[in-house]
Write a protein that holds these residues in place. Structure first.
Motif, PDB file in Angstrom:
ATOM      1  N   LEU B 218     -12.744  -7.134   7.759  1.00  0.00           N
ATOM      2  CA  LEU B 218     -12.218  -7.875   6.779  1.00  0.00           C
ATOM      3  C   LEU B 218     -12.613  -6.877   5.542  1.00  0.00           C
ATOM      4  CD1 LEU B 218     -13.617 -11.272   7.770  1.00  0.00           C
ATOM      5  CD2 LEU B 218     -11.266 -10.394   7.700  1.00  0.00           C
ATOM      6  N   ARG B 220     -12.872  -3.600   4.974  1.00  0.00           N
ATOM      7  CA  ARG B 220     -11.832  -2.635   4.788  1.00  0.00           C
ATOM      8  C   ARG B 220     -10.431  -2.958   4.477  1.00  0.00           C
ATOM      9  NH1 ARG B 220     -13.146   2.476   8.359  1.00  0.00           N
ATOM     10  NH2 ARG B 220     -11.368   3.500   7.159  1.00  0.00           N
ATOM     11  N   THR B 221     -10.045  -4.250   5.147  1.00  0.00           N
ATOM     12  CA  THR B 221      -8.769  -4.702   4.434  1.00  0.00           C
ATOM     13  C   THR B 221      -9.033  -5.137   3.170  1.00  0.00           C
ATOM     14  OG1 THR B 221      -8.390  -5.563   7.062  1.00  0.00           O
ATOM     15  CG2 THR B 221      -7.136  -6.533   5.365  1.00  0.00           C
ATOM     16  N   GLU B 224      -8.589  -1.957   1.317  1.00  0.00           N
ATOM     17  CA  GLU B 224      -7.405  -1.176   0.994  1.00  0.00           C
ATOM     18  C   GLU B 224      -6.423  -2.105   0.204  1.00  0.00           C
ATOM     19  OE1 GLU B 224      -7.945   0.246   5.706  1.00  0.00           O
ATOM     20  OE2 GLU B 224      -6.235  -1.078   5.379  1.00  0.00           O
TER      21      GLU B 224
END
Lengths: 385, 385
Positions: B218, B220-221, B224
């Motif tokens: 989560l 990292r998402t 990004e």
């Protein structure tokens, strides 16, 4: 990301000592049928804990539900349920006991020939007895979903059904209950959960970042913890991580908004139905053969899998995908499930019968693109010889 | 891994066009109150879709629920519910509208002074009106949990409550509804979801591998997709990934079997209550200050966070943890929420009032070790000047 609906109302009680929660979870006036398998729960203290939690309650027991539970066995339980006015099913065991108990719960309330439940994939199930579970094996995820697989021994048919009515009301997951399992069952459970994850991951990219990350996390965890579980059977955290991985692998989280494959499972079911292989053995045999046959269509996701699960960052997408296939086969072998038919004394003779059974069951368009025909399955099986 | 119970019965309909599901989700004879905020749903077509799905149904509307919803406003809705015999609440908005609607649903059925609901953290709530939601902002996770935060404007008290009775029956998440949001709300939502994840992750290791991997996925998402959401407001997949991240960040998945912190939120609530800062601003200010103050206790998880979320693999655990703090602060700043009080025109003058409010609210032992006292909070705030 694709549209989706997610709904999972099973209450999970996870951890050591949680079997005591049965006291609160089952109505005090319920007429309970405790279902189980070969009887290991009598030796490892699980049944004793269940009895303690249900002291003073009305319950009967039905044992002997086999791996790949048989329709014929389950119908005996259905007769018992009807004769004794049972109104709550408590499944104590692994995926086979839970799957079988889902069928019992639905069949006990089904008007007509109960085999129709499987022939119509559960679409005609309108009610079922309430069901709770005490899970004793991390593998199938049945403890937190609405699906079940049942085998008719007489005809070698292994079929599945889904119905919201058989979703467990609650499931109790105590990793300690898995300490006494034979290594083969532990290893099979790891492979089963691993391939459940892959069926919902190794398709084509739809930019579903959360789902991909969760799948990759489960795959890494199973790779890390699987061998440890075999080496150190009493390591609580390892068993806990495996148990939660297996549940998360098939509770609906991974399939939200993404395409799913399931060709490996459909082909594998026929191998078990016809030749009696363990479910996990069939998955190990078929999974990488499907990938090899569909390499171009699956290459992008397999390259991502190579990078994020195996840290394989060099080379082209195809090279990474092929390297990941090799690593996956090595993992299956390390978990006691070599990925070839020959490892189980089987060969070309299985090809025609498996394709014929898939055709008979109407499974003639498999995979995320529904483009795998029985002819394709023959080619896939040739890659698994 | 620690023992846990997980239960989340909210049905999620996710994706473009899903508002039409309202027709099936709300009983046809319900007397519905549609609750909303400042009225943007009238301009972006969301209310029109809601009306279309509810054509022919009985409904009233209550708008004007503000950010950090006010007890005083919500009590007007409670009066309307009682006067009009409302029996279903449909919240259409972000976390403030949903939180406020949870309070309305509980207060409408509460015997006694409704402020007690917050003073007793929801423990005295025994029933509530059924609630469904149409989410229009990815941030708080309120659409799939049983918690809510309400502010009493008169006394500057921002308090929370939990009750299974206010868990939404269903929530509709259509990423398209977020296309027209102002950048500040998008950025705040990303920071909110990010810190929700951290509150359940940046504590101490308990070998909960699945939960750690999901949290890292989560984080990292959000890193990004957050900047992309600001740069390309109409990118459906980006908004979809943010929306599902924010829901998954606070639907109970991350907190299974792990310690949780929540000191940043508790301190942040007082900053909002006293000085009117956006919720996300307070989180950005406080989060890294808590880490710096508790570096030794949190170092192991922060080093893991550095490795797995920021790919920072060099140096000692302390060096990695410090580098991760730096990266986190840069991310908050990039999302328009600089991590210092001074960025919002505040300074040392806030320290005593915040500590006094925490004491008045009984929040005198915060964090995963319940060892952060109001004196410690003063030191933490000094690190955030």
């Amino acid at each position: 990301m694709d549209n989706f609906t997610y709904f999972n109302p099973t209450r999970i009680h996870f951890g050591q000592g949680q079997i005591a929660q049965l006291t609160n979870e089952i109505p005090s006036d319920a007429r309970i049928l405790i279902t189980y398998g070969g009887g290991s729960i009598k030796k490892n203290g699980v049944l004793e804990q269940v009895h303690a939690a249900l002291a003073g309650r009305h319950f009967l027991e039905f044992g002997g539900i086999e791996a790949n539970p048989h329709f014929e066995t389950l119908m005996k339980a259905v007769a018992l349920v009807k004769a004794e006015g049972i109104d709550f099913i408590l499944a104590v065991g692994g995926g086979s006991v839970i799957d079988g108990s889902k069928f019992i719960a639905a069949a006990a309330r089904y008007q007509g020939d109960a085999w129709e439940i499987l022939q119509t994939y559960g679409s005609k199930v309108t009610e079922a007895l309430p069901l709770g579970t005490v899970l004793t094996l991390a593998a199938t995820g049945s403890e937190m979903n609405a699906g079940a697989v049942v085998t008719r021994a007489e005809t070698q048919d292994k079929l599945f059904f889904h119905s919201v009515h058989v979703q467990p009301r609650f499931s109790i997951l105590d990793p300690v209950t898995t300490f006494s399992l034979p290594p083969r069952q532990i290893a099979n459970g790891v492979v089963d959960a691993f391939v459940h994850t892959l069926e919902q991951y190794s398709t084509y990219p739809v930019n579903a970042k959360v789902q991909d990350r969760i799948a990759e996390g489960l795959l890494r965890t199973l790779i890390e913890e699987g061998p440890k579980a075999l080496a150190n059977p009493q390591d609580y955290d390892v068993r806990a991580n495996l148990m939660w991985s297996a549940t998360m692998a098939l509770n609906g989280t991974l399939s939200t908004g993404v395409p799913t494959d399931w060709a490996t499972h459909m082909i594998g079911h026929e191998l078990t139905g016809l030749y009696g292989l363990d479910h996990a053995q069939t998955l190990a045999i078929v999974q990488t053969a499907v990938w090899k046959y569909k390499l171009a269509a699956k290459q992008a996701k397999l390259a991502q899998y190579a990078e994020r699960v195996f840290d394989l960052r060099d080379g082209s997408d195809e090279q990474k995908a092929l390297a990941a296939i090799e690593q996956t086969e090595a993992f299956f072998a390390a978990m006691g499930n070599p990925p070839r038919l020959s490892a189980y004394g089987l060969g070309e003779e299985v090809i025609e019968p498996v394709a014929a059974k898939l055709t008979a069951h109407g499974h003639v368009a498999l995979g995320e693109h529904t483009d795998i025909t029985p002819e394709d399955v023959k080619a896939i099986l040739r890659l698994a010889l």
